[in-house]
Write a protein that holds these residues in place. Structure first.
Motif, mmCIF file in Angstrom:
data_model
loop_
_atom_site.group_PDB
_atom_site.id
_atom_site.type_symbol
_atom_site.label_atom_id
_atom_site.label_comp_id
_atom_site.label_asym_id
_atom_site.label_seq_id
_atom_site.Cartn_x
_atom_site.Cartn_y
_atom_site.Cartn_z
ATOM 1 N N GLU A 119 0.760 -1.109 0.107
ATOM 2 C CA GLU A 119 -0.031 0.018 -0.137
ATOM 3 C C GLU A 119 0.777 1.363 0.004
ATOM 4 O OE1 GLU A 119 -3.388 1.878 -0.515
ATOM 5 O OE2 GLU A 119 -3.144 -0.321 -0.284
ATOM 6 N N ASP A 120 2.020 1.151 0.785
ATOM 7 C CA ASP A 120 2.950 2.548 0.754
ATOM 8 C C ASP A 120 3.482 2.818 -0.652
ATOM 9 O OD1 ASP A 120 4.497 0.123 1.284
ATOM 10 O OD2 ASP A 120 5.990 1.372 1.749
ATOM 11 N N VAL A 121 3.632 1.791 -1.358
ATOM 12 C CA VAL A 121 4.178 1.916 -2.936
ATOM 13 C C VAL A 121 2.955 2.717 -3.720
ATOM 14 C CG1 VAL A 121 5.142 0.908 -4.819
ATOM 15 C CG2 VAL A 121 5.938 0.118 -2.485
ATOM 16 N N ILE A 122 2.152 1.994 -3.605
ATOM 17 C CA ILE A 122 0.844 2.633 -4.308
ATOM 18 C C ILE A 122 0.479 4.132 -3.918
ATOM 19 C CG2 ILE A 122 -1.716 2.521 -4.847
ATOM 20 C CD1 ILE A 122 -1.548 -0.630 -4.702
ATOM 21 N N GLU A 123 0.433 4.249 -2.825
ATOM 22 C CA GLU A 123 0.216 5.732 -2.162
ATOM 23 C C GLU A 123 1.388 6.741 -2.548
ATOM 24 O OE1 GLU A 123 -2.334 6.837 -0.819
ATOM 25 O OE2 GLU A 123 -3.284 4.841 -1.082
ATOM 26 N N PHE A 124 2.564 6.096 -2.575
ATOM 27 C CA PHE A 124 3.953 7.148 -3.150
ATOM 28 C C PHE A 124 3.279 7.442 -4.314
ATOM 29 C CE2 PHE A 124 7.427 7.410 -5.677
ATOM 30 C CZ PHE A 124 8.058 8.346 -5.103
ATOM 31 N N PHE A 125 2.954 6.592 -5.343
ATOM 32 C CA PHE A 125 2.784 6.770 -6.941
ATOM 33 C C PHE A 125 1.435 7.686 -7.048
ATOM 34 C CE2 PHE A 125 5.999 3.709 -7.457
ATOM 35 C CZ PHE A 125 6.726 4.260 -8.519
ATOM 36 N N THR B 233 0.959 4.904 -14.884
ATOM 37 C CA THR B 233 1.875 4.943 -15.808
ATOM 38 C C THR B 233 3.370 5.368 -15.418
ATOM 39 O OG1 THR B 233 0.316 6.078 -17.503
ATOM 40 C CG2 THR B 233 2.356 6.455 -18.133
ATOM 41 N N ARG B 234 3.461 6.161 -14.356
ATOM 42 C CA ARG B 234 4.727 6.480 -13.544
ATOM 43 C C ARG B 234 5.223 5.081 -12.947
ATOM 44 N NH1 ARG B 234 1.767 10.771 -12.409
ATOM 45 N NH2 ARG B 234 1.456 10.356 -10.188
ATOM 46 N N MET B 235 4.233 4.385 -12.368
ATOM 47 C CA MET B 235 4.646 2.976 -11.703
ATOM 48 C C MET B 235 5.224 2.212 -12.814
ATOM 49 S SD MET B 235 2.585 0.442 -9.521
ATOM 50 C CE MET B 235 2.533 1.279 -8.136
ATOM 51 N N ASN B 236 4.460 2.145 -13.908
ATOM 52 C CA ASN B 236 5.014 1.116 -14.850
ATOM 53 C C ASN B 236 6.257 1.849 -15.612
ATOM 54 O OD1 ASN B 236 4.157 -0.990 -17.031
ATOM 55 N ND2 ASN B 236 4.253 0.601 -18.583
ATOM 56 N N GLU B 237 6.543 2.854 -15.771
ATOM 57 C CA GLU B 237 7.735 3.155 -16.168
ATOM 58 C C GLU B 237 9.035 3.066 -15.227
ATOM 59 O OE1 GLU B 237 10.758 4.544 -18.472
ATOM 60 O OE2 GLU B 237 8.904 4.226 -19.142
ATOM 61 N N ALA B 238 8.553 2.981 -13.774
ATOM 62 C CA ALA B 238 9.564 2.697 -12.835
ATOM 63 C C ALA B 238 10.023 1.446 -12.832
ATOM 64 C CB ALA B 238 9.161 2.978 -11.538
ATOM 65 N N LEU B 239 9.023 0.546 -13.300
ATOM 66 C CA LEU B 239 9.415 -0.853 -13.467
ATOM 67 C C LEU B 239 10.076 -1.172 -14.406
ATOM 68 C CD1 LEU B 239 5.924 -2.260 -12.235
ATOM 69 C CD2 LEU B 239 8.132 -2.726 -11.160
ATOM 70 N N ARG B 240 9.868 -0.564 -15.574
ATOM 71 C CA ARG B 240 10.658 -0.801 -16.996
ATOM 72 C C ARG B 240 11.852 -0.285 -16.779
ATOM 73 N NH1 ARG B 240 7.870 -2.034 -21.235
ATOM 74 N NH2 ARG B 240 5.604 -1.804 -21.266
ATOM 75 N N GLN B 241 12.168 0.951 -16.155
ATOM 76 C CA GLN B 241 13.705 1.080 -15.784
ATOM 77 C C GLN B 241 14.334 0.350 -14.802
ATOM 78 O OE1 GLN B 241 13.565 5.303 -13.965
ATOM 79 N NE2 GLN B 241 12.771 6.178 -15.808
ATOM 80 N N TYR B 242 13.759 -0.443 -14.078
ATOM 81 C CA TYR B 242 14.215 -1.307 -13.261
ATOM 82 C C TYR B 242 14.777 -2.588 -14.218
ATOM 83 C CZ TYR B 242 15.229 -5.072 -10.087
ATOM 84 O OH TYR B 242 15.815 -6.218 -9.475
ATOM 85 N N ILE B 243 13.664 -3.010 -14.900
ATOM 86 C CA ILE B 243 14.186 -4.004 -15.900
ATOM 87 C C ILE B 243 15.597 -3.512 -16.820
ATOM 88 C CG2 ILE B 243 13.437 -5.127 -18.028
ATOM 89 C CD1 ILE B 243 10.511 -5.189 -16.733
ATOM 90 N N ARG B 244 15.428 -2.540 -17.466
ATOM 91 C CA ARG B 244 16.570 -2.187 -18.173
ATOM 92 C C ARG B 244 17.724 -1.999 -17.528
ATOM 93 N NH1 ARG B 244 12.306 1.617 -20.442
ATOM 94 N NH2 ARG B 244 13.174 3.205 -18.948
ATOM 95 N N SER B 245 17.674 -1.643 -16.275
ATOM 96 C CA SER B 245 19.025 -1.402 -15.392
ATOM 97 C C SER B 245 19.422 -2.936 -14.897
ATOM 98 C CB SER B 245 18.860 -0.796 -14.231
ATOM 99 O OG SER B 245 17.872 -1.238 -13.145
ATOM 100 N N THR B 246 18.622 -3.821 -14.910
ATOM 101 C CA THR B 246 18.945 -5.279 -14.605
ATOM 102 C C THR B 246 19.181 -6.433 -15.525
ATOM 103 O OG1 THR B 246 16.776 -5.878 -13.980
ATOM 104 C CG2 THR B 246 17.950 -4.936 -12.245
ATOM 105 N N VAL B 247 18.553 -6.212 -16.599
ATOM 106 C CA VAL B 247 18.561 -7.307 -17.734
ATOM 107 C C VAL B 247 19.908 -7.037 -18.372
ATOM 108 C CG1 VAL B 247 17.953 -7.864 -19.899
ATOM 109 C CG2 VAL B 247 16.223 -7.256 -18.140
ATOM 110 N N LYS B 248 20.866 -8.137 -18.436
ATOM 111 C CA LYS B 248 22.012 -8.090 -19.341
ATOM 112 C C LYS B 248 21.833 -8.186 -20.900
ATOM 113 C CE LYS B 248 24.713 -10.494 -15.581
ATOM 114 N NZ LYS B 248 24.372 -9.198 -14.806
ATOM 115 N N LYS B 249 22.472 -7.143 -21.492
ATOM 116 C CA LYS B 249 22.484 -7.491 -22.823
ATOM 117 C C LYS B 249 23.314 -8.150 -23.679
ATOM 118 C CE LYS B 249 20.576 -2.653 -23.115
ATOM 119 N NZ LYS B 249 20.506 -1.584 -23.530
#
Length: 62
Positions: free
Chosen positions: A31-37, A46-62
């Motif tokens: 709930e605190d994560v949802i409330e933050f967004f 949309t912002r939460m989705n973008e934060a998740l996408r940024q996390y994926i981009r930062s952790t997925v090895k190319k």
């Protein structure tokens, strides 16, 4: 953690070429994560989705 291509493969059992599932996916998010967004106003999903996408981009090895 699975690679991005593996994560897509594992998550697509009911996906038959549709761009969106017929019913929204359900996730357990603290709930605190949802409330933050939500505190940023409209567009919070949309912002939460973008934060998740940024996390994926930062952790997925190319």
């Amino acid at each position: 953690m699975p690679k991005l291509s593996e994560a897509r493969r594992l998550g697509g059992q009911g996906d038959q070429g549709r761009s969106r599932p017929s019913s929204p996916p359900r996730y357990e998010i603290d709930e605190d994560v949802i409330e933050f967004f939500k505190s940023g106003g409209s567009g919070w999903q949309t912002r939460m989705n973008e934060a998740l996408r940024q996390y994926i981009r930062s952790t997925v090895k190319k």
